[in-house]
Scaffold this active site. Sequence first.
Site, mmCIF file in Angstrom:
data_model
loop_
_atom_site.group_PDB
_atom_site.id
_atom_site.type_symbol
_atom_site.label_atom_id
_atom_site.label_comp_id
_atom_site.label_asym_id
_atom_site.label_seq_id
_atom_site.Cartn_x
_atom_site.Cartn_y
_atom_site.Cartn_z
ATOM 1 N N ASN A 96 0.886 -1.192 0.079
ATOM 2 C CA ASN A 96 -0.093 -0.309 0.201
ATOM 3 C C ASN A 96 0.799 1.413 0.051
ATOM 4 O O ASN A 96 0.288 2.677 -0.213
ATOM 5 C CB ASN A 96 -0.939 0.096 1.691
ATOM 6 C CG ASN A 96 -1.873 1.566 1.609
ATOM 7 O OD1 ASN A 96 -2.631 2.210 0.855
ATOM 8 N ND2 ASN A 96 -1.444 1.785 2.348
ATOM 9 N N TYR A 233 3.002 9.659 -10.715
ATOM 10 C CA TYR A 233 2.813 8.262 -10.487
ATOM 11 C C TYR A 233 2.307 7.522 -11.203
ATOM 12 O O TYR A 233 1.765 6.318 -11.302
ATOM 13 C CB TYR A 233 1.127 8.729 -9.333
ATOM 14 C CG TYR A 233 0.573 8.400 -8.592
ATOM 15 C CD1 TYR A 233 0.613 7.896 -7.488
ATOM 16 C CD2 TYR A 233 -0.644 8.373 -9.368
ATOM 17 C CE1 TYR A 233 0.289 7.607 -6.543
ATOM 18 C CE2 TYR A 233 -0.878 7.351 -8.288
ATOM 19 C CZ TYR A 233 -1.163 6.746 -6.889
ATOM 20 O OH TYR A 233 -1.849 6.638 -6.355
ATOM 21 N N ILE A 268 -3.009 11.797 -0.849
ATOM 22 C CA ILE A 268 -2.071 11.958 -1.369
ATOM 23 C C ILE A 268 -3.340 12.954 -2.235
ATOM 24 O O ILE A 268 -2.966 13.368 -3.546
ATOM 25 C CB ILE A 268 -2.119 10.558 -2.645
ATOM 26 C CG1 ILE A 268 -0.901 9.695 -1.780
ATOM 27 C CG2 ILE A 268 -2.453 10.137 -3.988
ATOM 28 C CD1 ILE A 268 -0.177 8.219 -2.499
#
Length: 309
Positions: A96, A233, A268
């Site tokens: 995670n 990302y 995030i």
Amino acid sequence: MEGAISSGPNPRIAVVTGGNKGIGFEVCRQLASHGVAVVLTARDEPRGAEAVEKLRALGLAQVIFHQLDVTDTSSIATLFVFLKTRFGKLDILVNNAAIGGLLVHAGLNKLICRCAQQFAGMDFDQMLEWMVKNVREPVDSAKKGVQTNYYGTKHVTEAVLPLLQSSSEGRIVNVSSLFGLLRLISNEEVRQELNDIDNLTEERLDELLDRFLRDFEADALEARGWPMGCSAYKVAKAAMNAYSRLLSRRHPALRVNCVHPGYVKTGITMNSGVLTPEEGARNVVKVALAPEGGPTGKFFAEDEEASFV
């Protein structure tokens, strides 16, 4: 914080990276609520220990903390030795831990904290558009994002593979994102390579990531067909998805899957999501606890099996 997990009936053992907050914390809570013994890991030791205390206050005694920085090989090695010595196996690995790889424009965090209704009236697409417009992505942040979100996940996974193979039902759940879908990469050659699991190799993944970072430094992302906005990302998650598929083929006895938990209100996303961490974690835990012999090498978007493309 050792000694809390009993030596009674042999419980399933899970490791959750980035478990001190957000989705990771909720994954730990929900796994423990299902009787799984959880090793909550976090880079920051005080915050990780505090998270475990919160879970124990809820009556979840089968949770312990171990420090882990997924970008530090010595930290990963220390975790492996601990797991091998203490349990001799690992049943569930939930990767995670991740970072956004972005810098927020000056003053934006204070604005969000002051205005609880910052995102009121916005739909999913409007929230994403707002977030992308209000962040910037320096080269150093992009490099750190790739190092954490792809290589961190890979290195932790490779380190504990022997322990997962010692389990009768070893499984890996990689927390992914819709941002990792291949459709976001307009470079057709790259897109096809990442989807060609029969011929793709981990070495080629390294080469593609190196090319991405070179193009990033050269300010050539758009010209070379890489994603714009949260670029590192997106590319790191796409690479992680591809690696997961390769891993599922290399180790067919394991269950290796990717899960998009949903657009969740976390650090995030700058709390711009539409789901709570509890709701997002539920989607991850469902795959982690799927019946033995379930699917492997798949992508789950929230509660449904979906395409990597």
